[in-house]
Write a protein that holds these residues in place. Structure first.
Motif, PDB file in Angstrom:
ATOM      1  N   TRP A  66      34.889   6.375 -21.095  1.00 58.30           N
ATOM      2  CA  TRP A  66      35.968   6.970 -21.876  1.00 58.30           C
ATOM      3  C   TRP A  66      36.734   5.883 -22.628  1.00 58.30           C
ATOM      4  CZ3 TRP A  66      35.345   7.004 -16.630  1.00 58.30           C
ATOM      5  CH2 TRP A  66      36.222   6.216 -15.868  1.00 58.30           C
ATOM      6  N   PRO A  67      37.434   6.245 -23.696  1.00 56.55           N
ATOM      7  CA  PRO A  67      38.124   5.235 -24.509  1.00 56.55           C
ATOM      8  C   PRO A  67      39.409   4.762 -23.862  1.00 56.55           C
ATOM      9  CG  PRO A  67      38.530   7.416 -25.401  1.00 56.55           C
ATOM     10  CD  PRO A  67      37.520   7.592 -24.292  1.00 56.55           C
ATOM     11  N   GLY A  68      39.827   3.564 -24.250  1.00 50.82           N
ATOM     12  CA  GLY A  68      41.114   3.042 -23.837  1.00 50.82           C
ATOM     13  C   GLY A  68      42.181   3.422 -24.848  1.00 50.82           C
ATOM     14  N   ARG A  69      43.361   2.880 -24.655  1.00 42.97           N
ATOM     15  CA  ARG A  69      44.486   3.199 -25.527  1.00 42.97           C
ATOM     16  C   ARG A  69      44.421   2.363 -26.797  1.00 42.97           C
ATOM     17  NH1 ARG A  69      50.909   2.537 -24.164  1.00 42.97           N
ATOM     18  NH2 ARG A  69      51.661   4.121 -25.639  1.00 42.97           N
ATOM     19  N   PRO A  70      44.451   2.976 -27.988  1.00 40.93           N
ATOM     20  CA  PRO A  70      44.389   2.190 -29.231  1.00 40.93           C
ATOM     21  C   PRO A  70      45.605   1.291 -29.382  1.00 40.93           C
ATOM     22  CG  PRO A  70      43.990   4.534 -29.647  1.00 40.93           C
ATOM     23  CD  PRO A  70      44.504   4.425 -28.249  1.00 40.93           C
ATOM     24  N   LEU A  71      45.382   0.102 -29.944  1.00 41.70           N
ATOM     25  CA  LEU A  71      46.497  -0.818 -30.165  1.00 41.70           C
ATOM     26  C   LEU A  71      47.539  -0.223 -31.104  1.00 41.70           C
ATOM     27  CD1 LEU A  71      44.902  -4.376 -30.445  1.00 41.70           C
ATOM     28  CD2 LEU A  71      46.395  -3.507 -28.649  1.00 41.70           C
ATOM     29  N   GLU A  72      47.089   0.616 -32.053  1.00 44.77           N
ATOM     30  CA  GLU A  72      48.041   1.237 -32.974  1.00 44.77           C
ATOM     31  C   GLU A  72      49.047   2.105 -32.215  1.00 44.77           C
ATOM     32  OE1 GLU A  72      44.296   0.207 -35.002  1.00 44.77           O
ATOM     33  OE2 GLU A  72      44.773   1.387 -33.203  1.00 44.77           O
ATOM     34  N   GLU A  73      48.579   2.764 -31.176  1.00 44.14           N
ATOM     35  CA  GLU A  73      49.464   3.597 -30.361  1.00 44.14           C
ATOM     36  C   GLU A  73      50.438   2.731 -29.572  1.00 44.14           C
ATOM     37  OE1 GLU A  73      48.796   6.351 -26.463  1.00 44.14           O
ATOM     38  OE2 GLU A  73      47.496   6.766 -28.190  1.00 44.14           O
ATOM     39  N   VAL A  74      49.945   1.605 -29.048  1.00 44.82           N
ATOM     40  CA  VAL A  74      50.823   0.685 -28.317  1.00 44.82           C
ATOM     41  C   VAL A  74      51.880   0.110 -29.257  1.00 44.82           C
ATOM     42  CG1 VAL A  74      50.912  -1.433 -26.955  1.00 44.82           C
ATOM     43  CG2 VAL A  74      48.953   0.107 -26.739  1.00 44.82           C
ATOM     44  N   GLU A  75      51.479  -0.259 -30.464  1.00 42.65           N
ATOM     45  CA  GLU A  75      52.426  -0.809 -31.436  1.00 42.65           C
ATOM     46  C   GLU A  75      53.499   0.219 -31.793  1.00 42.65           C
ATOM     47  OE1 GLU A  75      52.444  -3.166 -35.729  1.00 42.65           O
ATOM     48  OE2 GLU A  75      50.652  -2.059 -35.091  1.00 42.65           O
ATOM     49  N   ALA A  76      53.086   1.459 -32.001  1.00 43.42           N
ATOM     50  CA  ALA A  76      54.049   2.505 -32.340  1.00 43.42           C
ATOM     51  C   ALA A  76      55.051   2.717 -31.200  1.00 43.42           C
ATOM     52  CB  ALA A  76      53.322   3.810 -32.655  1.00 43.42           C
ATOM     53  N   GLU A  77      54.556   2.665 -29.958  1.00 39.76           N
ATOM     54  CA  GLU A  77      55.455   2.813 -28.819  1.00 39.76           C
ATOM     55  C   GLU A  77      56.441   1.653 -28.752  1.00 39.76           C
ATOM     56  OE1 GLU A  77      55.303   3.573 -23.998  1.00 39.76           O
ATOM     57  OE2 GLU A  77      53.746   2.343 -24.933  1.00 39.76           O
ATOM     58  N   LEU A  78      55.957   0.430 -28.980  1.00 47.45           N
ATOM     59  CA  LEU A  78      56.838  -0.732 -28.959  1.00 47.45           C
ATOM     60  C   LEU A  78      57.966  -0.570 -29.960  1.00 47.45           C
ATOM     61  CD1 LEU A  78      57.581  -3.672 -28.185  1.00 47.45           C
ATOM     62  CD2 LEU A  78      55.945  -4.421 -29.946  1.00 47.45           C
ATOM     63  N   GLU A  79      57.648  -0.190 -31.189  1.00 50.97           N
ATOM     64  CA  GLU A  79      58.680  -0.058 -32.217  1.00 50.97           C
ATOM     65  C   GLU A  79      59.648   1.062 -31.872  1.00 50.97           C
ATOM     66  OE1 GLU A  79      58.982  -2.336 -34.604  1.00 50.97           O
ATOM     67  OE2 GLU A  79      57.284  -3.269 -33.588  1.00 50.97           O
ATOM     68  N   ARG A  80      59.130   2.169 -31.373  1.00 51.54           N
ATOM     69  CA  ARG A  80      59.985   3.311 -31.016  1.00 51.54           C
ATOM     70  C   ARG A  80      60.952   2.950 -29.889  1.00 51.54           C
ATOM     71  NH1 ARG A  80      56.077   6.378 -30.245  1.00 51.54           N
ATOM     72  NH2 ARG A  80      55.891   6.232 -27.979  1.00 51.54           N
ATOM     73  N   GLU A  81      60.447   2.284 -28.857  1.00 58.87           N
ATOM     74  CA  GLU A  81      61.293   1.961 -27.709  1.00 58.87           C
ATOM     75  C   GLU A  81      62.300   0.866 -28.047  1.00 58.87           C
ATOM     76  OE1 GLU A  81      61.386   3.826 -25.012  1.00 58.87           O
ATOM     77  OE2 GLU A  81      59.892   5.041 -26.067  1.00 58.87           O
ATOM     78  N   CYS A  82      61.918  -0.071 -28.897  1.00 54.02           N
ATOM     79  CA  CYS A  82      62.879  -1.097 -29.318  1.00 54.02           C
ATOM     80  C   CYS A  82      64.015  -0.474 -30.116  1.00 54.02           C
ATOM     81  CB  CYS A  82      62.183  -2.179 -30.132  1.00 54.02           C
ATOM     82  SG  CYS A  82      61.183  -3.318 -29.132  1.00 54.02           S
ATOM     83  N   GLU A  83      63.691   0.481 -30.976  1.00 49.62           N
ATOM     84  CA  GLU A  83      64.737   1.148 -31.739  1.00 49.62           C
ATOM     85  C   GLU A  83      65.675   1.915 -30.810  1.00 49.62           C
ATOM     86  OE1 GLU A  83      65.515   0.803 -34.948  1.00 49.62           O
ATOM     87  OE2 GLU A  83      63.967  -0.751 -34.903  1.00 49.62           O
ATOM     88  N   TRP A  84      65.120   2.514 -29.764  1.00 47.62           N
ATOM     89  CA  TRP A  84      65.978   3.218 -28.798  1.00 47.62           C
ATOM     90  C   TRP A  84      66.894   2.230 -28.075  1.00 47.62           C
ATOM     91  CZ3 TRP A  84      67.151   3.159 -23.661  1.00 47.62           C
ATOM     92  CH2 TRP A  84      67.806   4.277 -23.140  1.00 47.62           C
TER      93      TRP A  84
END
Length: 249
Positions: A99-117
């Protein structure tokens, strides 16, 4: 009669302990199925699956004691940490899960979202968030995927007589970045990295490990705060972030 102990519970899953049996109830049946398959594939000691009837999974307790806990010094010996490193190397050299792992694009989006929070809600000074945000982006690099545990917290590795007796909680097992596993296991225990690498090997990207320390701490903070945990407790996630500031000052 054994008492029922609530180990952890939140909106996604709950884990109960009754004697030497752990019962995990997961709202995502696909995740528990992947957890069972990951344990079957992993070339390291894992809990015995007693039965699996979605949404419930029953596992036998593993012997030994955890390497440590976040927020307190690990009492495990350097040899035990090296044994964990050897086990982790075996896992990372094993064939990839299907099965696939988590895409880096998804990790990057989470990083930006959580930093903004974090910047909007100010549980940390803005300069701590921004400096760690820059450091964390170093984890978002192309890498050869390996079989990773995906949530290798220090409490998930059990040892006895300086040998690994079990690695638990495989719900995030998938292809991913080897440095992520190394970073999560040593999060808040950075002084034990060299002991871990004595068994794993030193052909590692230390900059990526530091980047994952920052990224994990940034992206976990809101969830911890909203679920009754304290990332600002001594030795925990906020201290990890502040440590990066001291390194760069």
């Amino acid at each position: 009669m054994d008492e029922v102990e609530l180990v952890v519970a939140h909106s996604e899953r709950a884990t109960l302990r009754v004697g030497e049996v752990f019962l995990k109830v997961d709202g995502d049946p696909g995740r528990s199925a992947r957890e069972v398959r990951a344990m079957e594939l992993a070339p390291v000691p894992t809990p015995e699956v007693l039965w699996h009837e979605p949404p419930a999974l029953a596992l036998a307790a593993v012997p030994g004691t955890a390497l440590g806990v976040l927020g307190a010094p690990s009492e495990a010996s350097p040899a035990a940490w090296a044994a964990a490193g050897r086990a982790l190397r075996r896992l990372h050299e094993a064939p990839l899960p299907a099965w696939p792992g988590r895409p880096l694009e998804e990790v990057e989006a989470e990083l930006e979202r959580e930093c903004e929070w974090l910047l909007a809600h100010s549980p940390l000074p803005a300069e701590v968030v921004q400096r760690n945000r820059r450091i964390a982006r170093g984890a978002l690099r192309p890498r050869r995927p390996v079989f990773v545990h995906g949530d290798l917290q220090i409490t998930h590795v059990f040892v006895e007589h300086d040998e690994v007796t079990g690695i638990i909680d495989w719900s995030e097992g998938a292809p991913g970045d080897a440095m992520f596993d190394l970073a999560i296991l040593t999060l808040g225990h950075e002084e034990r990295l060299e002991d871990l690498l004595a068994g794993y090997g030193t052909d590692v990207d230390r900059g990526a490990i530091r980047a994952w320390w920052s990224l994990r701490s940034l992206t976990a903070a809101r969830w911890l705060l909203e679920h009754g945990f304290d990332p600002d407790a001594p030795g925990c996630e906020f201290d990890v972030l502040r440590a990066r500031m001291r390194e760069s000052s």
